[in-house]
Design a protein around this motif. Structure first.
Motif, PDB file in Angstrom:
ATOM      1  N   ASP A 172       0.854  -1.186   0.000  1.00 15.23           N
ATOM      2  CA  ASP A 172       0.000   0.000   0.000  1.00 15.23           C
ATOM      3  C   ASP A 172       0.890   1.235   0.000  1.00 15.23           C
ATOM      4  OD1 ASP A 172      -1.931   1.909   0.304  1.00 15.23           O
ATOM      5  OD2 ASP A 172      -2.688   1.169   2.214  1.00 15.23           O
ATOM      6  N   VAL A 173       0.855   1.994  -1.105  1.00 12.26           N
ATOM      7  CA  VAL A 173       1.719   3.166  -1.202  1.00 12.26           C
ATOM      8  C   VAL A 173       0.984   4.462  -0.854  1.00 12.26           C
ATOM      9  CG1 VAL A 173       3.283   2.137  -2.871  1.00 12.26           C
ATOM     10  CG2 VAL A 173       1.268   3.375  -3.680  1.00 12.26           C
ATOM     11  N   ARG A 174      -0.282   4.367  -0.477  1.00 13.55           N
ATOM     12  CA  ARG A 174      -1.017   5.565  -0.089  1.00 13.55           C
ATOM     13  C   ARG A 174      -0.416   6.156   1.178  1.00 13.55           C
ATOM     14  NH1 ARG A 174      -6.660   3.452   0.924  1.00 13.55           N
ATOM     15  NH2 ARG A 174      -5.397   1.669   1.461  1.00 13.55           N
ATOM     16  N   ARG A 175      -0.398   7.470   1.211  1.00 15.19           N
ATOM     17  CA  ARG A 175       0.083   8.148   2.414  1.00 15.19           C
ATOM     18  C   ARG A 175      -0.975   8.005   3.495  1.00 15.19           C
ATOM     19  NH1 ARG A 175       3.131  13.538   1.352  1.00 15.19           N
ATOM     20  NH2 ARG A 175       4.887  12.187   1.167  1.00 15.19           N
ATOM     21  N   ARG A 176      -0.549   7.679   4.686  1.00 10.18           N
ATOM     22  CA  ARG A 176      -1.489   7.501   5.784  1.00 10.18           C
ATOM     23  C   ARG A 176      -1.719   8.831   6.481  1.00 10.18           C
ATOM     24  NH1 ARG A 176       1.533   2.244   8.003  1.00 10.18           N
ATOM     25  NH2 ARG A 176       1.141   3.167   9.990  1.00 10.18           N
ATOM     26  N   GLY A 177      -2.807   8.905   7.199  1.00  5.40           N
ATOM     27  CA  GLY A 177      -3.114  10.104   7.965  1.00  5.40           C
ATOM     28  C   GLY A 177      -4.002  11.057   7.188  1.00  5.40           C
ATOM     29  N   THR A 178      -4.646  11.918   7.932  1.00  2.00           N
ATOM     30  CA  THR A 178      -5.547  12.924   7.384  1.00  2.00           C
ATOM     31  C   THR A 178      -4.909  14.292   7.527  1.00  2.00           C
ATOM     32  OG1 THR A 178      -7.465  11.600   8.014  1.00  2.00           O
ATOM     33  CG2 THR A 178      -7.843  13.948   7.631  1.00  2.00           C
ATOM     34  N   VAL A 179      -4.921  15.057   6.451  1.00  2.00           N
ATOM     35  CA  VAL A 179      -4.381  16.411   6.499  1.00  2.00           C
ATOM     36  C   VAL A 179      -5.359  17.285   7.280  1.00  2.00           C
ATOM     37  CG1 VAL A 179      -3.727  18.423   5.135  1.00  2.00           C
ATOM     38  CG2 VAL A 179      -3.144  16.118   4.334  1.00  2.00           C
ATOM     39  N   ALA A 232       1.862  19.295  17.678  1.00  2.00           N
ATOM     40  CA  ALA A 232       0.440  18.926  17.722  1.00  2.00           C
ATOM     41  C   ALA A 232      -0.468  20.145  17.832  1.00  2.00           C
ATOM     42  CB  ALA A 232       0.184  17.965  18.879  1.00  2.00           C
ATOM     43  N   ASN A 233      -0.050  21.156  18.594  1.00  2.00           N
ATOM     44  CA  ASN A 233      -0.926  22.321  18.736  1.00  2.00           C
ATOM     45  C   ASN A 233      -1.085  23.090  17.431  1.00  2.00           C
ATOM     46  OD1 ASN A 233       1.733  23.281  18.997  1.00  2.00           O
ATOM     47  ND2 ASN A 233       1.256  24.659  20.673  1.00  2.00           N
ATOM     48  N   GLN A 234      -0.187  22.890  16.480  1.00  2.00           N
ATOM     49  CA  GLN A 234      -0.323  23.558  15.193  1.00  2.00           C
ATOM     50  C   GLN A 234      -1.492  23.007  14.372  1.00  2.00           C
ATOM     51  OE1 GLN A 234       4.130  23.365  14.217  1.00  2.00           O
ATOM     52  NE2 GLN A 234       3.379  25.187  13.128  1.00  2.00           N
ATOM     53  N   ILE A 235      -2.011  21.837  14.756  1.00  2.00           N
ATOM     54  CA  ILE A 235      -3.233  21.333  14.141  1.00  2.00           C
ATOM     55  C   ILE A 235      -4.361  21.302  15.173  1.00  2.00           C
ATOM     56  CG2 ILE A 235      -2.128  20.109  12.227  1.00  2.00           C
ATOM     57  CD1 ILE A 235      -2.590  17.479  13.837  1.00  2.00           C
ATOM     58  N   GLY A 236      -4.195  22.087  16.231  1.00  2.00           N
ATOM     59  CA  GLY A 236      -5.272  22.272  17.199  1.00  2.00           C
ATOM     60  C   GLY A 236      -5.364  21.251  18.306  1.00  2.00           C
ATOM     61  N   VAL A 269      -0.273  11.117  15.238  1.00  2.95           N
ATOM     62  CA  VAL A 269       1.050  11.261  14.634  1.00  2.95           C
ATOM     63  C   VAL A 269       0.963  11.087  13.114  1.00  2.95           C
ATOM     64  CG1 VAL A 269       3.343  10.200  14.472  1.00  2.95           C
ATOM     65  CG2 VAL A 269       2.358  10.759  16.711  1.00  2.95           C
ATOM     66  N   GLU A 270       0.178  10.133  12.644  1.00  4.96           N
ATOM     67  CA  GLU A 270      -0.007   9.968  11.195  1.00  4.96           C
ATOM     68  C   GLU A 270      -0.622  11.227  10.590  1.00  4.96           C
ATOM     69  OE1 GLU A 270      -2.118   6.377  10.289  1.00  4.96           O
ATOM     70  OE2 GLU A 270      -0.493   5.111  11.012  1.00  4.96           O
ATOM     71  N   ASP A 271      -1.620  11.808  11.275  1.00  4.46           N
ATOM     72  CA  ASP A 271      -2.241  13.056  10.797  1.00  4.46           C
ATOM     73  C   ASP A 271      -1.230  14.200  10.801  1.00  4.46           C
ATOM     74  OD1 ASP A 271      -4.605  11.624  10.608  1.00  4.46           O
ATOM     75  OD2 ASP A 271      -5.645  12.725  12.196  1.00  4.46           O
ATOM     76  N   MET A 272      -0.364  14.222  11.801  1.00  2.00           N
ATOM     77  CA  MET A 272       0.642  15.281  11.880  1.00  2.00           C
ATOM     78  C   MET A 272       1.626  15.185  10.714  1.00  2.00           C
ATOM     79  SD  MET A 272       1.266  15.374  15.998  1.00  2.00           S
ATOM     80  CE  MET A 272       2.612  16.571  15.910  1.00  2.00           C
ATOM     81  N   PHE A 273       2.101  13.977  10.416  1.00  2.00           N
ATOM     82  CA  PHE A 273       3.003  13.816   9.272  1.00  2.00           C
ATOM     83  C   PHE A 273       2.295  14.227   7.978  1.00  2.00           C
ATOM     84  CE2 PHE A 273       5.858  10.999  11.819  1.00  2.00           C
ATOM     85  CZ  PHE A 273       7.054  11.617  11.494  1.00  2.00           C
ATOM     86  N   ALA A 274       1.057  13.774   7.787  1.00  2.00           N
ATOM     87  CA  ALA A 274       0.310  14.121   6.569  1.00  2.00           C
ATOM     88  C   ALA A 274       0.138  15.633   6.454  1.00  2.00           C
ATOM     89  CB  ALA A 274      -1.054  13.422   6.575  1.00  2.00           C
ATOM     90  N   SER A 275      -0.169  16.291   7.563  1.00  2.00           N
ATOM     91  CA  SER A 275      -0.373  17.745   7.570  1.00  2.00           C
ATOM     92  C   SER A 275       0.934  18.478   7.303  1.00  2.00           C
ATOM     93  CB  SER A 275      -0.966  18.183   8.910  1.00  2.00           C
ATOM     94  OG  SER A 275      -2.197  17.524   9.151  1.00  2.00           O
ATOM     95  N   TYR A 291       3.608  17.341   5.660  1.00  4.38           N
ATOM     96  CA  TYR A 291       4.007  17.168   4.265  1.00  4.38           C
ATOM     97  C   TYR A 291       3.129  18.006   3.330  1.00  4.38           C
ATOM     98  CZ  TYR A 291       6.998  13.284   5.750  1.00  4.38           C
ATOM     99  OH  TYR A 291       7.958  12.507   6.336  1.00  4.38           O
ATOM    100  N   ALA A 292       1.831  18.049   3.603  1.00  2.83           N
ATOM    101  CA  ALA A 292       0.920  18.831   2.754  1.00  2.83           C
ATOM    102  C   ALA A 292       1.281  20.311   2.790  1.00  2.83           C
ATOM    103  CB  ALA A 292      -0.529  18.625   3.191  1.00  2.83           C
ATOM    104  N   ALA A 293       1.753  20.791   3.936  1.00  2.00           N
ATOM    105  CA  ALA A 293       2.135  22.204   4.089  1.00  2.00           C
ATOM    106  C   ALA A 293       3.590  22.456   3.701  1.00  2.00           C
ATOM    107  CB  ALA A 293       1.887  22.644   5.535  1.00  2.00           C
ATOM    108  N   GLU A 294       4.292  21.394   3.310  1.00  2.00           N
ATOM    109  CA  GLU A 294       5.697  21.474   2.906  1.00  2.00           C
ATOM    110  C   GLU A 294       6.594  21.978   4.031  1.00  2.00           C
ATOM    111  OE1 GLU A 294       5.873  23.638  -0.798  1.00  2.00           O
ATOM    112  OE2 GLU A 294       4.666  22.115  -1.820  1.00  2.00           O
ATOM    113  N   GLY A 295       6.341  21.466   5.245  1.00  2.00           N
ATOM    114  CA  GLY A 295       7.158  21.810   6.398  1.00  2.00           C
ATOM    115  C   GLY A 295       8.175  20.733   6.695  1.00  2.00           C
ATOM    116  N   VAL A 296       9.057  21.035   7.658  1.00  2.00           N
ATOM    117  CA  VAL A 296      10.063  20.063   8.099  1.00  2.00           C
ATOM    118  C   VAL A 296       9.824  19.629   9.544  1.00  2.00           C
ATOM    119  CG1 VAL A 296      11.832  20.827   6.471  1.00  2.00           C
ATOM    120  CG2 VAL A 296      11.714  21.867   8.752  1.00  2.00           C
ATOM    121  N   GLY A 297       8.853  20.244  10.201  1.00  2.00           N
ATOM    122  CA  GLY A 297       8.499  19.895  11.564  1.00  2.00           C
ATOM    123  C   GLY A 297       7.097  20.399  11.847  1.00  2.00           C
ATOM    124  N   LEU A 298       6.417  19.756  12.809  1.00  2.00           N
ATOM    125  CA  LEU A 298       5.063  20.174  13.165  1.00  2.00           C
ATOM    126  C   LEU A 298       4.769  19.731  14.589  1.00  2.00           C
ATOM    127  CD1 LEU A 298       2.465  21.452  11.765  1.00  2.00           C
ATOM    128  CD2 LEU A 298       1.627  19.099  11.717  1.00  2.00           C
TER     129      LEU A 298
END
Length: 181
Positions: A2-9, A55-59, A38-44, A46-53
């Motif tokens: 499964d090559v789909r990216r996991r997590g929800t942006v 948890a509070n940055q996604i609320g 954590v999967e949602d954080m990675f997805a978010s 990558y979608a924002a093109e960041g290098v770190g995130l």
């Protein structure tokens, strides 16, 4: 495979949102909910093109951050740290690295900021096992930046007052201009 990216942006919270300006709650349960976060954080991130995130940055008011960032040798390092404790070199042993810094929570803005060129965080992985991450170069900056987030600080809070005020004015002007997202 499964090559789909996991997590929800999830949407990134911006400066002024109260969740970004208070210390996060320590994680006490290492369970499937944490793994999914954590999967949602990675997805978010990558979608924002960041290098770190953080948890509070996604609320989410929990003390956890993710990173996928190069060190001073341009080797990318990827991971998660739960309940991080930051350690910096002693004042007499540290070298300050002065570079531009930006933040997904203050989009479109950058400022020159000095930080120690080496940093270490101690914490836990998503299953509660101890982890230690030693960083140099951009990774050291990232570890410090994300730990700041979890303590309720943005990088702009470390700027001199006049520079911070100008950056926030520029941010508000850009955010209110036609075509701003």
């Amino acid at each position: 495979m499964d090559v789909r990216r996991r997590g929800t942006v999830r949407p990134i919270r911006h400066v002024g949102d109260p969740v970004l300006h208070r210390a996060c709650t320590p994680v006490t349960q290492y369970d499937e909910d944490l793994a999914n976060l954590v999967e949602d954080m990675f997805a978010s991130m990558y979608a924002a093109e960041g290098v770190g995130l953080a948890a509070n940055q996604i609320g989410v008011n929990l003390s956890v951050f993710v990173y996928d960032c190069p060190d001073q040798n341009e080797e990318f390092r990827k991971g998660v740290v739960v309940n991080p404790v930051l350690t910096l070199p002693a004042v007499g042993e540290r070298r300050i690295d002065t570079h531009d810094e930006g933040c997904l929570s203050v989009p479109g803005q950058r400022a020159t900021l000095g930080r120690p060129d080496r940093a270490t965080v101690h914490g836990f992985d998503t299953t509660g096992n101890p982890v230690t991450v030693e960083g140099t170069g951009l990774l050291a900056r990232c570890l410090q930046h994300e730990t700041d987030h979890l303590e309720g600080r943005l990088y702009i809070d470390r700027l001199p007052g006049k520079r911070r005020k100008q950056l926030l004015e520029d941010y508000r002007r850009a955010a209110s201009s036609p075509g701003a997202s």
